[in-house]
Design an enzyme around this catalytic site. Sequence first.
Site, PDB file in Angstrom:
ATOM      1  N   ASP F 391       0.812  -1.216   0.000  1.00  0.00           N
ATOM      2  CA  ASP F 391       0.000   0.000   0.000  1.00  0.00           C
ATOM      3  C   ASP F 391       0.848   1.270   0.000  1.00  0.00           C
ATOM      4  OD1 ASP F 391      -2.095  -1.730   0.159  1.00  0.00           O
ATOM      5  OD2 ASP F 391      -2.405  -1.460   2.314  1.00  0.00           O
ATOM      6  N   VAL F 392       1.989   1.207   0.664  1.00  0.00           N
ATOM      7  CA  VAL F 392       2.769   2.429   0.816  1.00  0.00           C
ATOM      8  C   VAL F 392       3.518   2.799  -0.454  1.00  0.00           C
ATOM      9  CG1 VAL F 392       3.020   2.068   3.279  1.00  0.00           C
ATOM     10  CG2 VAL F 392       4.788   1.231   1.739  1.00  0.00           C
TER      11      VAL F 392
END
Lengths: 359, 359, 105, 105, 464, 464
Positions: F391-392
Amino acid sequence: MQLGILKEQKEGRVAIVPKGCEQLLGLDIGILLETGAGEAANFADSDYPEGVKAASRAEVLKQADLLVSIHPLADSEMDKLEAGKTVVALFEPFRDDAVAPALDKRKLRAFSLDMIPRTTLAQSMDILSSMASIAGYKAVLLAAHTIPRYFPMLITAAGSVKPSRVLVLGAGVAGLQAIATAKRLGAMVEAFDVRAAAREEVLSLGAKFVDVEGAAEDTSAGGYAVKQSEEFLARQREAVQQSAAKADVVITTAQIRSGKAPILLSAETVHLMKPGSVVIDLAASTGGNCELTENEKTINVNGVTIIGDSNLAALMPQDASTLFSNNLVNFLKLFIKEGEISIDMENEIISSALITTES
Amino acid sequence: MQLGILKEQKEGRVAIVPKGCEQLLGLDIGILLETGAGEAANFADSDYPEGVKAASRAEVLKQADLLVSIHPLADSEMDKLEAGKTVVALFEPFRDDAVAPALDKRKLRAFSLDMIPRTTLAQSMDILSSMASIAGYKAVLLAAHTIPRYFPMLITAAGSVKPSRVLVLGAGVAGLQAIATAKRLGAMVEAFDVRAAAREEVLSLGAKFVDVEGAAEDTSAGGYAVKQSEEFLARQREAVQQSAAKADVVITTAQIRSGKAPILLSAETVHLMKPGSVVIDLAASTGGNCELTENEKTINVNGVTIIGDSNLAALMPQDASTLFSNNLVNFLKLFIKEGEISIDMENEIISSALITTES
Amino acid sequence: MEQFFQFVDNNLILLYLLAFTVMLGFELISKVPTVLHTPLMSGANAISGVVIIGAILLLRRAESDDYFTLIMGTLGIILGMINVVGGFAVTGRMLDMFKKRKTKS
Amino acid sequence: MEQFFQFVDNNLILLYLLAFTVMLGFELISKVPTVLHTPLMSGANAISGVVIIGAILLLRRAESDDYFTLIMGTLGIILGMINVVGGFAVTGRMLDMFKKRKTKS
Amino acid sequence: MLASALNLAYLIGALAFVVGIRRLSSPDTARKGNLLSAFGMGIAILATLVYPFGPIPNNYGWIAGGMAVGGGAGWLAANRVQMTAMPQMVSIFNGLGGACAVLLALIEFRQLDTMGTSAGISALLVLGLTLLIGAVAFTGSILAYLKLDGKVWDSQVTIPNHSVLNIVLLILAVGGLVYICTFDPPSFGLVLGYMALCLVYGFSFVAPIGGADMPVVISLLNSFTGLSAATAGLIYDNQIMLVGGILVGAAGTILTVLMCQAMNRSLFNVIIGGFGGGASAKTSDGDQVAKTVTTSDAAIQLFYAQSVMFVPGYGLAVAQAQKVCKEVDDLLQANGVDVKYAIHPVAGRMPGHMNVLLAEADVPYPQLLDLDEANSALPNTDAVVIVGANDVVNPAALDDPGSPVYGMPVLNVWDAKNIIVLKRSMRPGYAGIQNQLFFHPKTSMLFGDAKDSLQELAGEIKNL
Amino acid sequence: MLASALNLAYLIGALAFVVGIRRLSSPDTARKGNLLSAFGMGIAILATLVYPFGPIPNNYGWIAGGMAVGGGAGWLAANRVQMTAMPQMVSIFNGLGGACAVLLALIEFRQLDTMGTSAGISALLVLGLTLLIGAVAFTGSILAYLKLDGKVWDSQVTIPNHSVLNIVLLILAVGGLVYICTFDPPSFGLVLGYMALCLVYGFSFVAPIGGADMPVVISLLNSFTGLSAATAGLIYDNQIMLVGGILVGAAGTILTVLMCQAMNRSLFNVIIGGFGGGASAKTSDGDQVAKTVTTSDAAIQLFYAQSVMFVPGYGLAVAQAQKVCKEVDDLLQANGVDVKYAIHPVAGRMPGHMNVLLAEADVPYPQLLDLDEANSALPNTDAVVIVGANDVVNPAALDDPGSPVYGMPVLNVWDAKNIIVLKRSMRPGYAGIQNQLFFHPKTSMLFGDAKDSLQELAGEIKNL
Ligand SMILES: NC(=O)c1ccc[n+]([C@@H]2O[C@H](COP(=O)([O-])OP(=O)(O)OC[C@H]3O[C@@H](n4cnc5c(N)ncnc54)[C@H](OP(=O)(O)O)[C@@H]3O)[C@@H](O)[C@H]2O)c1
Ligand SMILES: NC(=O)c1ccc[n+]([C@@H]2O[C@H](COP(=O)([O-])OP(=O)(O)OC[C@H]3O[C@@H](n4cnc5c(N)ncnc54)[C@H](OP(=O)(O)O)[C@@H]3O)[C@@H](O)[C@H]2O)c1
Ligand SMILES: NC(=O)c1ccc[n+]([C@@H]2O[C@H](COP(=O)([O-])OP(=O)(O)OC[C@H]3O[C@@H](n4cnc5c(N)ncnc54)[C@H](O)[C@@H]3O)[C@@H](O)[C@H]2O)c1
Ligand SMILES: NC(=O)c1ccc[n+]([C@@H]2O[C@H](COP(=O)([O-])OP(=O)(O)OC[C@H]3O[C@@H](n4cnc5c(N)ncnc54)[C@H](O)[C@@H]3O)[C@@H](O)[C@H]2O)c1
């Protein structure tokens, strides 16, 4: 022969724990335990083995031939002791020349546990090491708990937190343990010592070593540091100042065997430190490494907390008592033979620790 | 518009630190700072940027349109506020249904920071996480400092010291941080949680996970745990008992969003624990996970110290304030536009946090 | 010199074979771990006992009354056979210490 | 069958050479890291351009008026030469990425 | 057709040799490789035995007798020999192979002499070379065996300036070879004289080389035997002898070089600088010498052990080797080795020093043994790896009342089967006293920074 | 004597080939190896050119012209081609080599036809084989080039049941070879027909094989070219052609097998299961495919980078890969690579999760970059290694307003030159959304548990 275990008056440790008594009972002696001696260290009287008799302090003082305690008895009690008894405690005769003569006058035989030499063979009786190790560990916990900041670095959604900086002055047993514990908690650790061997030892724990040249060393001092020249100390204070100004925690442990602890952290340096930072001075009892330290007190100077406590091991009474007891029992076994005290002055450990004879 | 920063009455943190003010001043607003608000967190009034006006509490309460604090104002002060003002604090409306109506009655617009949703986007405003993280870290330091034993294992000349066992109940943000910190210090760590995802998270920190089958989970609860059946809780208490009896430290963090914290540590279990061990109950404010916990008190039951404190973050005021401030400023920036408050109810974060409107 | 070139031309493929065999020998050994040096030496030593084939050929063709050849040849066979059989056997024994199987994935 | 054995006997050393060359080829490649697969393939490809030697031999011996042979042979030389020169050059370029020296002890 | 059957059998045999040697060079396949080579040899011998050459005497009786005697003797010798005496055995076997080549050449020379037929210079050259190389391999190997077995000492067989003697002998031998080729055929007496010269040269060649270098020499002599087999192959125009011999010659040569490298010496250094050879491979204290071990041998020892115990000391801390140590531990455990750590109470420089380091490397607590636990586990431990510890494993604490550490409890690592010591030098530890453990027969030293050594160990173990 | 000079030149050339290939198989020596092979080729060609065969036409003009044209063209092509188009170029070169062999065979066949001399069955067989193998290598390589270059799609050149067609063609080609050998000499027309058949077969052979498998096919065709050179060597009784060709044939074959292994496929699977081939080597999402990379290619990429940035995520924690990650870091730093870690504020599952792990692995704080620092360093970063983060590093946070992560600050890893992603599958992370980064042209996936992958990476880097 009767051995008497006294309850400490000012703290929670006890000189001998139940497991230690089991070993001693095997030496054919009787043991008297002052009621509640181990309570504060979580050793109830009932935890002690059968054969250990609980008794009041007065009874113990009267009946026991061999009295063990951590701190020496108060003068008033000492005066009341029958001559010829043996007392074992941390007398620190090298700090105060009056200690030995006073005992002598009372015709007591005294073993001072801090006089046990730091030789390889005596390591299992080395109470100074065991207690210093606890003090180093505790100093870091105390510091971490006191400063208003995180020790480790954290990068979080609420922003990045810089790691705390810890400066350890004096990398002896306590200092090394402090370094290791602070590293574990994620702080950036710098350390300093005058002994050349300390450098490698500090690096071996992954910390940084602050170099100051020109330290004096005396290999005949049995591993202990010696007094440094004023010029060196000045240079050192300057180097320390730079590191201290950036530090969140300063832990000082520098001792010289016979004399006042060296001043490593001047008042000026403390004023340069950030508000919220902490100084923990383990050398407080001998004057402290910080100019402003007050022994057994916590003071606040310009937002810097200065804790002067040379007895941090007392804050961890259970393990501290166990280790103290193990060391002490190893030592007692040296001279209790067949239920009696029998002193062999050939033995370096005994002859060093014996500071007065009863005659 | 004037923003007012209030000094906390019961603790040392401050809602906005100097760096946060710099950012806010860029939004074209005026800032009033209660004199000495940041002092306890090592932020002097003079550290705040120019443009921040220091003022007495009464003045701030009177002049500011937007009042920020960590804990809500006391009812008495709230009553005196002019209608139409906006207040921002941790109101915990989900704990007490009376909170919102009371504010409503006073015609105040209130944002409750604990109602910010735990979504990916809102992470930079997630005060609960920042503070829980500190609490978890502090809980371990407190425990390590309190127990009379070493945390790590040590094999020394004075004998071997066994590592302490730490049991963490509830592996949310605080619990995970506690696990990580205890591992760092060398303890043996076990943990327990009802959420399935927690298992992998615990293992990812190198700790052991205690399995209890049959936990209820509700994926619509936004990541929060839900109330468990009494049968499950009984089974869980049993599993916990076994681990707790061996533990030196139990840290409990289990919360349910709307309601009393689940009891995980029964009085019976506490009686089985070793003297000298410590329970730190971070859920104390909502009743505690331990049956015997008394909120904001430290009690001793049979030699077991039980510390009930849900506000450990306050013990680390400097970093806690900084992180709180960062989160809060990120949140304020959502609805302060061109010097005025402008509320966009489409925004999920704003609409969730807004618990009363001024009308 | 002339003779040498003659030899080269006549035994061209043989030369290629020799060169390639040498390279193959090098290639085969070049990455052997130290611990296998001794077994490998021993195994190679057993192979060098291939000289026994010469002794067999010689003996099979020897006149039945040529006792010098018969005796010396038989001696050669004995020596070669010791080298071959002993060599392989001793190598096998050395290698027995590698019997344990890896459990690695 | 008979012919086959005949062939074996006549070309015995050639067979050894072939077998050993094949083994040598295997041995040389067997431990190559994946990342060298393409350069190695390219380098081997350049070597397979050795067929150009046949074309040169052919052309040098061709009658000067045998235009079929001359043209086709020259074409062969062109193709082979592209293979050889281009092959080595392209391999060289591929290998340029390994230029950086290790500083490892 | 039958001729090609023989040729095919030889071809198969030769390929079996190649593949066999290839497999011999990896621990996993080595046993199969040995069997394959033996199979190749069997096929070649069998084919040679049964192939119908037509009406020739065959002399199967003699052959069978010889094979039975030789095979039996070889088998017995190989199976009776002590594990530790294997290199000596290999040396003898190799010498006998060389002797066999010598006999072949001798017989051929005699036949030339008795027949009086001329053979051509190249045939004479081949015969003479076979004789020379075989003879050197023969006497050289025998002397190497005697030296290895401690039956002969350097001083007994060398003279001052021995290398000059060797050069003279070499010139004589080569000169003799040329001289023989000028007669066609040479007289048998001349050949016998030449043989004697070659035998002496072989002996003298090996004489000055130090006992510690014998394995290198055996490997070199082994490649000589291979070459003599190859030249003998030329005599009989026999491909398998040729190919097998060359193969062994090449492999033996490169193996010799590798062995020299492993000892950090050059081949030249071994052969010429024979006097005092071996000094660099050993570290001595007065009369005592500490054995060293190579990384890959250590790796094998650990990998094939049932149980391994690490004994960390201050050197682990100095080298910051705790994580690599854990890596080696993981690799060993992945292969079913039982790994423990023995923590001496005063290892390192502060109480619990080793605990801190090993916790940092995430060694689980149950793997840590304290002094008593370790001492009772040690007799059942296959290999002990001492990582930068010294005083805490000093036997003087038990048996030397004059030592400053006398009376201190220590880890009785000598109860284990093997001891590998990782340290940088022979320098003492904190107590400043020499450690007899390093000269213990069970001990081998692996010198170098502990982190580097462990890293290399990890690499080697991964390659196994 | 001159004859042997030629032979010696050839022998040296052949040895140069062998040693050259050997050096080509290790990154350190590869460049020298290439030069050595080229040198061998140069010697062989030169010797062939200048050797005085006696009174023959020589035709040096034609030869020189051909060599100049061919050499120039080859040189230009090789130096002009884009780095990324190199495999295509190799394929063309290889095809031309095959074509050259075809021409040789053709000329020889025509000469037989015009002279009307009979050549013997084995000569015919050799000629026919050269023609067959060369032709397959030729057209096959050309088609492989077209496919690689995207000029031709599988569907344009295949028919249903294509493998049946291939088998039929193969039978025809072998039958044709046998048929030709029955005439001695065969008519040139017959030969031309046979050639056409072979050319068609080569094309058809490659047609069904998927574009992703082309490198394998090129390697296979390369070994064919080698074999055709070898058979051509038999025609001219020329050892260097024979040996060089066989060498390439063997090396190419084993290389092909190795390449298949690296893709986890069998050669058979590649050739026969041509349809839809390559699926297993790629991971697709609808129309999109994520590239994968082998461990050793990843190792090379990192090893030869100036700067590498690790992006740890929750996967690092799950795999407990922090220490191996640090090991790779150390290995890279030891070789002068600048290594950093980009710590996203919410990587992992608790605040500071990555900090805790990396501190455990003793990564010094100055190597850790926070979001802003990392994003400004990324454009100057050669390679990013994403270790279990998802996600990052999701670009949807920047450009997809519909995404739940839209608006979250992320690490702009796509600013770096190369991205390697270590994760176990294509599964999403915490937010439960797909990540377009994995299909980014700069991205290659290295599937597997992060710890295992990093461990293999470390191994490969050590071998470099
Ligand atoms: N634990 C405590 O509380 C404490 C406190 C003070 C003193 N001591 C004393 O310290 C000693 C501890 O014993 P020990 O066995 O742990 O240590 P030691 O006896 O001091 O020996 C350490 C050994 O490690 C080797 N070494 C140093 N750096 C190395 C490196 N980078 N790589 C590999 N090897 C390295 C050294 O040999 P090379 O130089 O040849 O490499 C040295 O012999 C005891 O004598 C104890 O009494 C202990
Ligand atoms: N930091 C915090 O405070 C916090 C708290 C709660 C939630 N979050 C959320 O967590 C997420 C964190 O992002 P992230 O990028 O760190 O993680 P992530 O988005 O959850 O992705 C983790 C990736 O690691 C891979 N993985 C898991 N185990 C692996 C293994 N053993 N080996 C290799 N790969 C493995 C998974 O892919 P495979 O399954 O294919 O291997 C997965 O895609 C954010 O969405 C954040 O909002 C953060
Ligand atoms: N023989 C053994 O096995 C054994 C066991 C334990 C300790 N020791 C040794 O005993 C010695 C003393 O240890 P300790 O912890 O009791 O020492 P200590 O408490 O007397 O002093 C603490 C440290 O302060 C340092 N110090 C003194 N003056 C200083 C100055 N001006 N500036 C900076 N640092 C200064 C000392 O060097 C020492 O390291 C050490 O050498 C230690 O290694 C030996
Ligand atoms: N979206 C994000 O990026 C983000 C950021 C931070 C936290 N979160 C998530 O928010 C959630 C809540 O975290 P929190 O720390 O605020 O939780 P919390 O303080 O509400 O509860 C603490 C922990 O106690 C556990 N618990 C509740 N009842 C229990 C019981 N009976 N027995 C055992 N354990 C019990 C919960 O599962 C939780 O893990 C977590 O899922 C966390 O991952 C998400």
